[in-house]
Design a protein around this motif. Structure first.
Motif, PDB file in Angstrom:
ATOM      1  N   ILE A  37     -27.720  14.070 -15.082  1.00 51.22           N
ATOM      2  CA  ILE A  37     -28.609  13.412 -14.107  1.00 51.22           C
ATOM      3  C   ILE A  37     -27.763  12.726 -13.039  1.00 51.22           C
ATOM      4  O   ILE A  37     -26.850  11.950 -13.338  1.00 51.22           O
ATOM      5  CB  ILE A  37     -29.534  12.371 -14.747  1.00 51.22           C
ATOM      6  CG1 ILE A  37     -30.424  13.015 -15.816  1.00 51.22           C
ATOM      7  CG2 ILE A  37     -30.427  11.732 -13.678  1.00 51.22           C
ATOM      8  CD1 ILE A  37     -31.441  12.059 -16.417  1.00 51.22           C
ATOM      9  N   HIS A  38     -28.104  13.022 -11.794  1.00 54.52           N
ATOM     10  CA  HIS A  38     -27.522  12.335 -10.644  1.00 54.52           C
ATOM     11  C   HIS A  38     -28.566  11.367 -10.098  1.00 54.52           C
ATOM     12  O   HIS A  38     -29.748  11.695 -10.030  1.00 54.52           O
ATOM     13  CB  HIS A  38     -27.117  13.362  -9.581  1.00 54.52           C
ATOM     14  CG  HIS A  38     -26.784  12.730  -8.266  1.00 54.52           C
ATOM     15  ND1 HIS A  38     -25.742  11.841  -8.121  1.00 54.52           N
ATOM     16  CD2 HIS A  38     -27.372  12.826  -7.043  1.00 54.52           C
ATOM     17  CE1 HIS A  38     -25.700  11.432  -6.858  1.00 54.52           C
ATOM     18  NE2 HIS A  38     -26.677  12.007  -6.189  1.00 54.52           N
ATOM     19  N   TRP A  39     -28.105  10.169  -9.698  1.00 53.32           N
ATOM     20  CA  TRP A  39     -29.004   9.107  -9.234  1.00 53.32           C
ATOM     21  C   TRP A  39     -28.861   9.028  -7.723  1.00 53.32           C
ATOM     22  O   TRP A  39     -28.012   8.311  -7.202  1.00 53.32           O
ATOM     23  CB  TRP A  39     -28.641   7.800  -9.940  1.00 53.32           C
ATOM     24  CG  TRP A  39     -28.557   8.025 -11.429  1.00 53.32           C
ATOM     25  CD1 TRP A  39     -27.429   8.328 -12.149  1.00 53.32           C
ATOM     26  CD2 TRP A  39     -29.643   8.042 -12.367  1.00 53.32           C
ATOM     27  NE1 TRP A  39     -27.751   8.521 -13.473  1.00 53.32           N
ATOM     28  CE2 TRP A  39     -29.113   8.352 -13.633  1.00 53.32           C
ATOM     29  CE3 TRP A  39     -31.022   7.824 -12.243  1.00 53.32           C
ATOM     30  CZ2 TRP A  39     -29.905   8.451 -14.772  1.00 53.32           C
ATOM     31  CZ3 TRP A  39     -31.805   7.914 -13.385  1.00 53.32           C
ATOM     32  CH2 TRP A  39     -31.252   8.218 -14.622  1.00 53.32           C
ATOM     33  N   HIS A  40     -29.699   9.769  -7.046  1.00 54.15           N
ATOM     34  CA  HIS A  40     -29.556   9.976  -5.611  1.00 54.15           C
ATOM     35  C   HIS A  40     -29.763   8.679  -4.826  1.00 54.15           C
ATOM     36  O   HIS A  40     -30.831   8.070  -4.876  1.00 54.15           O
ATOM     37  CB  HIS A  40     -30.571  11.038  -5.165  1.00 54.15           C
ATOM     38  CG  HIS A  40     -30.499  11.387  -3.726  1.00 54.15           C
ATOM     39  ND1 HIS A  40     -30.248  12.668  -3.271  1.00 54.15           N
ATOM     40  CD2 HIS A  40     -30.647  10.631  -2.612  1.00 54.15           C
ATOM     41  CE1 HIS A  40     -30.245  12.666  -1.948  1.00 54.15           C
ATOM     42  NE2 HIS A  40     -30.490  11.444  -1.522  1.00 54.15           N
ATOM     43  N   GLY A  41     -28.713   8.300  -4.086  1.00 51.59           N
ATOM     44  CA  GLY A  41     -28.805   7.132  -3.210  1.00 51.59           C
ATOM     45  C   GLY A  41     -28.312   5.841  -3.831  1.00 51.59           C
ATOM     46  O   GLY A  41     -28.173   4.839  -3.141  1.00 51.59           O
ATOM     47  N   ILE A  42     -28.063   5.850  -5.143  1.00 56.12           N
ATOM     48  CA  ILE A  42     -27.606   4.623  -5.801  1.00 56.12           C
ATOM     49  C   ILE A  42     -26.089   4.521  -5.668  1.00 56.12           C
ATOM     50  O   ILE A  42     -25.361   5.464  -5.976  1.00 56.12           O
ATOM     51  CB  ILE A  42     -27.986   4.620  -7.300  1.00 56.12           C
ATOM     52  CG1 ILE A  42     -29.491   4.845  -7.486  1.00 56.12           C
ATOM     53  CG2 ILE A  42     -27.531   3.322  -7.962  1.00 56.12           C
ATOM     54  CD1 ILE A  42     -30.377   3.699  -7.070  1.00 56.12           C
ATOM     55  N   ILE A  86     -27.720  16.236   5.478  1.00 58.22           N
ATOM     56  CA  ILE A  86     -26.373  16.008   4.951  1.00 58.22           C
ATOM     57  C   ILE A  86     -26.356  14.724   4.128  1.00 58.22           C
ATOM     58  O   ILE A  86     -26.726  13.652   4.619  1.00 58.22           O
ATOM     59  CB  ILE A  86     -25.345  15.928   6.107  1.00 58.22           C
ATOM     60  CG1 ILE A  86     -25.397  17.215   6.952  1.00 58.22           C
ATOM     61  CG2 ILE A  86     -23.943  15.673   5.560  1.00 58.22           C
ATOM     62  CD1 ILE A  86     -25.086  18.502   6.199  1.00 58.22           C
ATOM     63  N   HIS A  87     -25.911  14.857   2.900  1.00 60.79           N
ATOM     64  CA  HIS A  87     -25.993  13.771   1.916  1.00 60.79           C
ATOM     65  C   HIS A  87     -24.609  13.441   1.356  1.00 60.79           C
ATOM     66  O   HIS A  87     -23.815  14.329   1.107  1.00 60.79           O
ATOM     67  CB  HIS A  87     -26.930  14.206   0.789  1.00 60.79           C
ATOM     68  CG  HIS A  87     -26.956  13.294  -0.399  1.00 60.79           C
ATOM     69  ND1 HIS A  87     -27.232  11.952  -0.298  1.00 60.79           N
ATOM     70  CD2 HIS A  87     -26.743  13.529  -1.719  1.00 60.79           C
ATOM     71  CE1 HIS A  87     -27.186  11.407  -1.507  1.00 60.79           C
ATOM     72  NE2 HIS A  87     -26.887  12.340  -2.384  1.00 60.79           N
ATOM     73  N   LEU A  88     -24.356  12.148   1.182  1.00 59.57           N
ATOM     74  CA  LEU A  88     -23.102  11.680   0.588  1.00 59.57           C
ATOM     75  C   LEU A  88     -23.427  10.863  -0.658  1.00 59.57           C
ATOM     76  O   LEU A  88     -24.335  10.033  -0.644  1.00 59.57           O
ATOM     77  CB  LEU A  88     -22.338  10.818   1.601  1.00 59.57           C
ATOM     78  CG  LEU A  88     -21.031  10.168   1.104  1.00 59.57           C
ATOM     79  CD1 LEU A  88     -19.977  11.224   0.778  1.00 59.57           C
ATOM     80  CD2 LEU A  88     -20.491   9.207   2.170  1.00 59.57           C
ATOM     81  N   HIS A  89     -22.676  11.103  -1.710  1.00 62.23           N
ATOM     82  CA  HIS A  89     -22.818  10.308  -2.935  1.00 62.23           C
ATOM     83  C   HIS A  89     -21.999   9.011  -2.831  1.00 62.23           C
ATOM     84  O   HIS A  89     -21.006   8.958  -2.103  1.00 62.23           O
ATOM     85  CB  HIS A  89     -22.270  11.070  -4.139  1.00 62.23           C
ATOM     86  CG  HIS A  89     -23.074  12.254  -4.572  1.00 62.23           C
ATOM     87  ND1 HIS A  89     -23.019  12.755  -5.839  1.00 62.23           N
ATOM     88  CD2 HIS A  89     -23.958  13.042  -3.907  1.00 62.23           C
ATOM     89  CE1 HIS A  89     -23.819  13.806  -5.946  1.00 62.23           C
ATOM     90  NE2 HIS A  89     -24.398  14.010  -4.788  1.00 62.23           N
ATOM     91  N   GLY A  90     -22.399   8.016  -3.594  1.00 61.51           N
ATOM     92  CA  GLY A  90     -21.535   6.862  -3.841  1.00 61.51           C
ATOM     93  C   GLY A  90     -21.496   5.787  -2.776  1.00 61.51           C
ATOM     94  O   GLY A  90     -21.177   4.642  -3.068  1.00 61.51           O
TER      95      GLY A  90
END
Ligand code: C2O
Ligand code: CU
Ligand code: CU
Length: 452
Positions: free
Chosen positions: A93-98, A386-390
């Motif tokens: 599970i990835h927690w998108h935006g956290i 375009i999305h960046l993690h972290g």
């Protein structure tokens, strides 16, 4: 990087598979009595659902529903989720935006080992920002998100907010036919274009539902685009509505643009809607009705618009000393292997799925604490969210629109657009940086950025 399997139990016999009275149930979601801890137990498993009346489709569900059960946490508090995989394939599970530590980011082989069938993994992290977020796997994404592994994560404002009512609406268009059977989730010729489009538009898993809202009240609508490929053009004709937050982050309240609000895959908007005293409104995607919003009950007395939402504690990038990095998103010329098609690339590189033991080659290395300006160039005629993690970034400039800067985790890069985003690299790790059109990320439009 090496991993331990500290979270893995040998088998999970008896865990959550027997309900009260011994009846076999496939799911459960436990929440302890102490709400301050925000502890959940979340199972991913197949689930038969009638998306088409009378025709069950076998979805993959979190917590016995698709989109998945809504998880809630309070800003600054710890969210703990014991995730149990009862699918027949590995997932995470990835927690998108956290903004969380890298080992909780849910990217297989980058932040953790895949959770194999029958195993579990304990996610445990603090949610520093309030807002509307979501969760999903980060492996075999066409299949896993396409079959329903998507769910909302709401982080409530630490000190509360001025809204008295709220509703979460997850938008997803399923690739099922008239009999409810799944159609191909990634069609190569569509992946090379805008992405494979589903057929059956739903809100919270229901085609064109009627959503009851309290008459006369101002309601916070959390609209989440959890679809794999579709950019919705949201509009609410004749409604009194204002935008309060984009992708979890507050903005100065403003109206919905006349042409509609484009919400790409993975993106969210928090609207304040003044529910009429009686009657109905349509929530639409362009001209298509997604849901009917119906005023119910005795109309409340007119109230003011709620105060703007409090800002999240995000470091402010200094544009004067920011280092400029350029990223080109473009069509990939090499169509080498038809079994593993590559249609897209970033700066001439297409991402190869991370494999055991191979740390990804980062496309950029950022200094911890450094200030950066990214120039994002779309060299194609298709949209790329375009999305960046972290880390959360600030949108500062575009050659296509006047930008009133805002903070976000995803920027919808229009056709042939060039935009600039800025950030402080304040979270160490190897962070995925990708287009959130799942067909695009699965065919090359993904990279990793290292912060150290
Ligand atoms: Cu929704 Cu890699 O993220
Ligand atoms: Cu993400
Ligand atoms: Cu894309």
């Amino acid at each position: 990087m090496s991993f331990s399997r500290r979270q893995v139990l040998a088998g999970l016999a008896g865990v959550g598979v027997l309900g009260l009275g011994g009846t076999a149930v496939r799911y459960w979601l436990g929440r302890p009595h102490d709400l301050a801890t925000h502890d959940y137990q979340l199972i991913a498993a197949p689930l038969d659902v009638e998306l088409v009346a009378g025709q069950p489709s076998t979805l993959w569900a979190y917590g016995g529903q698709a989109p998945g059960v809504e998880l809630r946490c309070r800003q600054g508090d710890r969210l703990r989720v014991r995730f149990i995989n009862q699918l027949s394939e590995p997932t995470t599970i990835h927690w998108h935006g956290i903004r969380l530590p890298i080992d909780m980011d849910g990217v297989p082989y980058i932040s953790q080992l895949p959770v194999r069938p029958g195993e579990h993994f304990d996610y445990d992290f603090v949610c520093p920002d309030a807002g509307s977020f979501w969760y999903h796997p980060h492996t075999a994404s066409s299949e896993q998100l396409g079959r329903g592994l998507v769910g909302p994560l709401v982080v409530e404002e630490r000190e509360g907010n001025a809204f008295r009512h709220e509703r979460t609406l997850c938008l997803k268009t399923w690739a099922v036919d008239e009999q409810g059977a799944f159609m191909p989730l990634l069609v190569p010729r569509e992946a090379a274009r805008a992405g494979t489009r589903g057929r059956l538009a739903t809100v919270n898993g229901q085609p064109r539902p009627v959503v009851d809202l309290p008459a006369g009240e101002v309601v916070r609508l959390r609209l989440l685009n959890v679809d794999s490929n579709i950019t919705y053009t949201l509009n609410l004709p004749a409604a009194e509505a204002r935008i309060y937050a984009l992708d979890g982050n507050p903005v100065a309240p403003r109206g919905i643009p006349a042409k509609g609000l484009r919400l790409g895959p993975g993106m969210r908007v928090d609207l304040a809607l003044r529910v009429p005293a009686s009657g109905e409104l349509a929530l639409r995607d362009g001209p298509l009705r997604l849901a009917t919003l119906r005023a119910v009950g005795a109309p409340a007395e007119a109230s003011d618009w709620p105060a703007p939402l409090p800002a999240n504690p995000i470091a402010e990038p200094d544009l004067q000393r920011a280092e400029l990095l350029r990223f080109n998103f473009e069509w990939a010329a090499s169509l080498a292997d038809p079994a593993d098609p590559v249609y897209w690339q970033i700066n001439g590189k297409a991402w190869q799925s991370p494999a055991p033991g191979c740390a990804a080659q980062p496309i950029a290395r950022l200094r911890l604490g450094g200030h950066y300006l990214f120039e994002l160039r779309n060299l194609s005629q298709y949209l790329h969210p375009i999305h960046l993690h972290g880390m959360t970034f600030k949108v500062v400039w575009s050659d296509r629109q006047v930008i009133e800067p805002w903070y976000t985790d995803t920027y919808l890069l229009g056709k042939n657009e060039t935009a600039r985003i800025a950030l402080v690299a304040d979270n160490p790790g190897l962070w995925m940086f990708h287009c959130h059109v799942v067909d695009h990320m699965e065919t090359g439009l993904m990279a990793a950025i290292e912060v150290a």
